[in-house]
Motif scaffolding. Sequence first.
Motif, PDB file in Angstrom:
ATOM      1  N   SER A  41       0.834  -1.203   0.000  1.00 47.92           N
ATOM      2  CA  SER A  41       0.000   0.000   0.000  1.00 47.92           C
ATOM      3  C   SER A  41       0.867   1.251   0.000  1.00 47.92           C
ATOM      4  N   ARG A  42       0.291   2.358  -0.379  1.00 44.55           N
ATOM      5  CA  ARG A  42       1.025   3.621  -0.347  1.00 44.55           C
ATOM      6  C   ARG A  42       1.423   3.978   1.083  1.00 44.55           C
ATOM      7  N   LEU A  53       4.432   2.014   1.930  1.00 43.83           N
ATOM      8  CA  LEU A  53       5.604   2.527   1.224  1.00 43.83           C
ATOM      9  C   LEU A  53       6.163   3.744   1.939  1.00 43.83           C
ATOM     10  N   GLU A  54       5.259   4.634   2.336  1.00 46.02           N
ATOM     11  CA  GLU A  54       5.705   5.841   3.032  1.00 46.02           C
ATOM     12  C   GLU A  54       6.235   5.499   4.415  1.00 46.02           C
ATOM     13  N   ARG A 103       7.742   2.693   5.247  1.00 44.12           N
ATOM     14  CA  ARG A 103       9.084   2.120   5.110  1.00 44.12           C
ATOM     15  C   ARG A 103      10.097   3.208   4.796  1.00 44.12           C
ATOM     16  N   ALA A 104       9.693   4.148   3.949  1.00 42.41           N
ATOM     17  CA  ALA A 104      10.602   5.249   3.640  1.00 42.41           C
ATOM     18  C   ALA A 104      10.943   6.033   4.900  1.00 42.41           C
ATOM     19  N   ALA A 121      12.640  10.865   2.759  1.00 43.88           N
ATOM     20  CA  ALA A 121      11.183  10.835   2.785  1.00 43.88           C
ATOM     21  C   ALA A 121      10.636  12.249   2.956  1.00 43.88           C
ATOM     22  N   ILE A 180       6.818  13.573   2.509  1.00 43.36           N
ATOM     23  CA  ILE A 180       6.126  12.690   3.444  1.00 43.36           C
ATOM     24  C   ILE A 180       6.292  13.250   4.857  1.00 43.36           C
TER      25      ILE A 180
END
Lengths: 303, 553
Positions: free
Chosen positions: A161-162, A165-166, A168-169, A177, A182
Amino acid sequence: MIDEASVILASAVRLTVPLAFAACGEYIAERAGTINISVEAMMLGGAFSAVLGATITGSASTGLIFGMVAGLIIGFVHAQFSHRLGVNTYVVGLVLSALILGLTSFLLDSVKLDTNNQVNAVNIPYISDIPLLGPVLFSHRWPVYLLIVLIPFVWWLVQRSRFGLELRAAGENPQSADVTGIDVRKRRRQALLICGLLSGLGGAYLAVGEVGMFNQNMTAGRGFVVIAAVIFGGWTLRGTIAGCLVFGAADAMRLALPALGVQLNAQFLIAAPYLLALLAMMFLAKTHRAPGALGIPFVRGTA
Amino acid sequence: MVGISKHFGPVCACGDVDLSVAAGEIHGLLGENGAGKSTLMKVLLGLVTPDSGQILLRGKPETISDPLTAAARGIAMVHQHFSLVGRLTVWENIALGDRGRVDREHIRTVVREVGERYGLAVDPDARVEDLSTGERQRVEIVKCLRRDPDVLVLDEPTSVLTLEESRDLFTVLRRVVADEGKAVILISHKLDEIIHATDKVTIMRQGRVVGRRITAETDERALAREMVGRELSKWTAATAVGVMDALIEPGQTEPASGPQLEVAEEPTTADEPSAQEVSTPEGSVAADPSGATPSAAAPTVTEATTGVLLRIKDAHAISPEKIPLLRGLTLELRAGEILGIAGVEGNGQSAVGDLFSSLLPLTSGTVEVDGKTIAAGRPGAMHAAGIGVIPEDRHASGCVLDMSVAENLVLADLGGISKRGLLSRSRLNERARALIEEFEIATPSPDTPMRLLSGGNQQKVVLARELSARPRVLVAAQPTRGLDIGAIEYMTLRLHEAAKSGIAVLLLSTELSEILTLSQRIAVIHRGTIVGEMDRADVDVERLGMMMGGQTA
């Protein structure tokens, strides 16, 4: 013999379940960059609130929701302190753990709690009759089946999912990020909330699922086992769940061995999960890598 | 961009800067470190809010408050330090700034399409950390280009690239500009890439625009002069006022007969007096490279000194990330001299500083003090060999801010004030008092926390500590960075005195004025190696500038 094995294995699965719920949460929190040591507090608070909720409403299942809410509140407090005010995460975690231990012990003395209120067991028809496997996997209280659905969902959430992803970043490289737009601290707070929800559920399951009552300090360090499981699993979900199974099995052995007539130091078996985690860290340190910014607070504009 | 100003405290990063870039051109933004290039671009990107000024896009004023707005207005930037997350794959990184559902297939297709369109082939499924720096930059550029920006800003894009990779990059940029009419702003301090890659160039110095040129009508020499000119004029001004005269003339060079630079023996240098520097028209006669011409002052310097005290031979070192930091650096330093290492930041100065702080092991090469090889990287080895270091960042590694002034003063030499493993409080205080007096450290008491001192006094404490250990070699990294005039003067004086007393002083600085003021000999560092050396008296600022820009002229 088959019966005994099946009993031990079933007990291993049962003991794994509370760990696995919390571990899913801890996994998310750590991927976002927080080593959340208040997971112990979340589980203990969840356990107490679940029994409290069950006592008040008379329904053990509602108790589970109480437990989740308690975990969520602890997660919220932790998130505000460490990812808004910038207080050291470990200090916040330790303080919360000590606080919840004291608070639940105190409340246990002041409130009359039910002692035998458990959520329902569900035997899945037919397949629960399969020898060995049946009782091990398909004859459990209903939240166990929830866990089976939860694990793939958590995987999807983090990996696909987005939001994931964010997340994990934010855990790997918060500076990058941030540059990409983010809100790192917000993502980390959100991860802690999810962790609180799931850890609360794990604790609640322990109380109203397995035991049916609340004892003082009933989680007894399971939160730390959960953290060890995430490390053991090398910050992968698969590995984390495997870690929970190993630790759950060790726990089951501890209970089962005396009954089987095997004399083995029980204290050693209590220590075994931690020893395993240490060994795992030693051997897997090279191949497994923690999220790049794990445990490092994020301040905008640095580096 | 019109009249952009930005101050950080008392420092003017950008003062009334105008910059205009047309579609279809590559516009170079040239300047030294701290000239305000990056700040200007951060304003454009919405990362920094300007104090005043306006941004006009296609003639319309725009307010750009954050990077997302900038992106929406068609401005994208490739950052000097990449904004990529190493553990994620290429496509995940590219998806990172988006909104909405993650559509893996779509993004992979986009990566391939953009890659083909501009000749930037990358595998969308590769992990970024497995890629080379050149490939990573490609990812970064793809990330920008896929949003079809009108303005693409690249901040020092080639600082991490090999020559080959740089060439490829410029081919891509050319395509971006020629085929699609985009505008590219290239921030750089490398003269050759400005000359080869840009159409127009704006030169900045000390937060101001000092020149605008059509690249085809200028050359590297003229650009070098404009880029560093300020340092020269400032230095000469200081000399003229007489502030520095006393410092510069400790009997090393010929008696002062005016500003040093004009005394150089090279006759052609006479026609580039400092005052003219700033406004020199680009077409004027450039000075000959004077490096080959021996100066009358040079022998004097050698006479005044004894043998070589510090020698670095062919030093190679890599960072933990396997990035080369030093590539065959060779250096000799004699007792009683100040050798200045000039260079643009990030060319290995920090590595040299770390080397002398015993923080950096060498992969090959040696460091010798007085002929004895020192084990590089072993904690305390350099200190034991008599090397004192004034670190680049005094807060991070120069002193302990939460300890008292007295404690900081004796940190390097605890043996002298302790007895049987216990600190002697009285000896500590005695020692501290003596040093505070000797170095004129303004502190309410020796017990005052270091944190409460001004930057200049903190630096004095560091200096006092290092000098009190009676070093044979003193390495000073950016010793006057961030200090006020008085403190700068004090540091300058002290470093000169140190040299006069026979200490070999190695000065690492990115401030050319500092190098010119202090050093008797100047070496230029570029990409981890020394690319040239000259005596102070022979300094040709233009040549120095070119060497710093990677030209071995």
